[in-house]
Design a protein around this motif. Structure first.
Motif, mmCIF file in Angstrom:
data_model
loop_
_atom_site.group_PDB
_atom_site.id
_atom_site.type_symbol
_atom_site.label_atom_id
_atom_site.label_comp_id
_atom_site.label_asym_id
_atom_site.label_seq_id
_atom_site.Cartn_x
_atom_site.Cartn_y
_atom_site.Cartn_z
ATOM 1 N N PRO A 62 0.827 -1.190 -0.027
ATOM 2 C CA PRO A 62 -0.097 0.018 -0.071
ATOM 3 C C PRO A 62 0.865 1.278 0.064
ATOM 4 C CG PRO A 62 -0.948 -1.622 1.531
ATOM 5 C CD PRO A 62 0.448 -2.037 1.128
ATOM 6 N N THR A 63 1.879 1.312 0.645
ATOM 7 C CA THR A 63 3.058 2.573 0.664
ATOM 8 C C THR A 63 3.618 2.599 -0.749
ATOM 9 O OG1 THR A 63 3.269 1.996 3.018
ATOM 10 C CG2 THR A 63 4.912 3.573 1.715
ATOM 11 N N SER A 64 4.028 1.487 -1.397
ATOM 12 C CA SER A 64 4.580 1.779 -2.604
ATOM 13 C C SER A 64 3.316 2.264 -3.536
ATOM 14 C CB SER A 64 5.205 0.404 -3.048
ATOM 15 O OG SER A 64 5.507 0.702 -4.410
ATOM 16 N N SER A 65 2.192 1.646 -3.387
ATOM 17 C CA SER A 65 1.101 1.837 -4.344
ATOM 18 C C SER A 65 0.730 3.514 -4.166
ATOM 19 C CB SER A 65 -0.116 1.188 -4.418
ATOM 20 O OG SER A 65 -1.175 1.524 -5.007
ATOM 21 N N MET A 66 0.817 3.905 -3.007
ATOM 22 C CA MET A 66 0.456 5.296 -2.708
ATOM 23 C C MET A 66 1.455 6.374 -3.200
ATOM 24 S SD MET A 66 0.388 7.277 1.033
ATOM 25 C CE MET A 66 2.310 7.138 1.002
ATOM 26 N N PHE A 67 2.755 5.894 -3.170
ATOM 27 C CA PHE A 67 3.879 6.863 -4.116
ATOM 28 C C PHE A 67 3.673 6.766 -5.353
ATOM 29 C CE2 PHE A 67 5.957 6.506 0.048
ATOM 30 C CZ PHE A 67 5.978 7.887 0.486
ATOM 31 N N GLN A 68 3.362 5.746 -5.983
ATOM 32 C CA GLN A 68 3.102 5.403 -7.497
ATOM 33 C C GLN A 68 2.002 6.193 -7.848
ATOM 34 O OE1 GLN A 68 3.530 1.514 -8.338
ATOM 35 N NE2 GLN A 68 5.617 1.328 -7.731
ATOM 36 N N LEU A 77 -3.920 6.532 7.006
ATOM 37 C CA LEU A 77 -4.113 5.029 7.339
ATOM 38 C C LEU A 77 -2.557 4.377 7.538
ATOM 39 C CD1 LEU A 77 -7.153 4.522 5.059
ATOM 40 C CD2 LEU A 77 -7.243 5.000 7.440
ATOM 41 N N LEU A 78 -1.563 5.102 6.971
ATOM 42 C CA LEU A 78 -0.472 4.205 6.924
ATOM 43 C C LEU A 78 0.708 4.681 7.878
ATOM 44 C CD1 LEU A 78 -0.021 3.783 3.008
ATOM 45 C CD2 LEU A 78 -0.562 1.863 4.604
ATOM 46 N N VAL A 79 0.494 6.029 8.529
ATOM 47 C CA VAL A 79 1.434 6.457 9.507
ATOM 48 C C VAL A 79 1.392 5.582 10.685
ATOM 49 C CG1 VAL A 79 1.578 8.479 11.005
ATOM 50 C CG2 VAL A 79 1.217 8.906 8.531
#
Length: 230
Positions: A62-68, A77-79
């Motif tokens: 999800p973190t990689s998808s957020m940056f992409q 939600l990821l913090v």
């Protein structure tokens, strides 16, 4: 020359069987080697499962998808997971281990809540319902069971449940001598509950012993078959 897989697995099985059975002569380095290998492999497997089935799909991906994709609204939600991961990693350092106490307290509290809810919903309530069903004469009539047998079996189960729960009642009042003591009725029920607990533990031990004996027989049989094929 390439060795067959059956030969390699058979030799390893024989080796580890001998290492484990060496404990019969007492604690020794061979047995410890087998135990250390088992613990190491288990730890590696658990770490692999956590990495690929928990962290990767629920945090890294999800973190990689957020940056992409630029969907930074998901950052809130990821913090929290990233902070929790960082705090837990601080347990490695003695100086920063106190910071990880917040995350550990949350995990312990959430785990305790899940355990309590699971024990209540999955154990206590079904046990009460099952105990009540033992006195259901309609079910007994549908199964052609004698009502006296139903009442007798239900009474035994009811006494076992009540007395076993009484054994784990730790409320006590201090006596004149200063020693705490439970109410006399609770003490009586707890004594009977101790008998039921002893019977239960005996049955469990017999089952574990039978399973261990079955595993031992299977290991010996596999070794005999392995050497019989060569």
């Amino acid at each position: 020359m390439q060795l067959p897989l059956d030969l390699i697995s058979g030799v390893l099985s024989f080796l580890f069987t001998v290492l484990i059975l060496s404990y019969l002569i007492g604690d020794n380095p061979l047995f410890r080697i087998a135990v250390y290998l088992f613990v190491g492999i288990t730890a590696g497997y658990v770490a692999s499962v956590i990495l690929w089935q928990v962290l990767t799909p629920r945090l890294f991906t999800p973190t990689s998808s957020m940056f992409q994709t630029g969907a930074y609204e998901q950052a809130a939600l990821l913090v929290v997971p990233w902070l929790g991961l960082a705090f837990i990693l601080m347990k490695i350092s003695p100086r920063l281990s106190r910071i990880a106490s917040f995350t550990m307290a949350f995990l312990v509290g959430a785990g305790a809540a899940v355990i309590i809810a699971g024990a209540l919903i999955g154990t206590i309530i079904p046990q009460v319902s099952a105990t009540i069903n033992f006195f259901d004469l309609n079910i007994a009539a549908a199964r052609n069971i004698n009502p006296a047998e139903v009442i007798g079996n239900g009474s035994i189960v009811l006494v076992g449940v009540v007395t076993t729960l009484s054994y784990f009642h730790f409320g006590a009042r201090p006596q004149a001598s200063g020693n705490p003591r439970r109410f006399i009725v609770i003490e009586f029920f707890a004594f009977i509950g101790k008998i039921f607990i002893g019977i239960t533990l005996g049955v469990i031990f017999a089952g574990v012993y039978a399973a261990a004996l079955t595993a031992l027989i299977e290991r010996i049989s596999s070794l005999i078959n392995f050497f019989g094929n060569f």
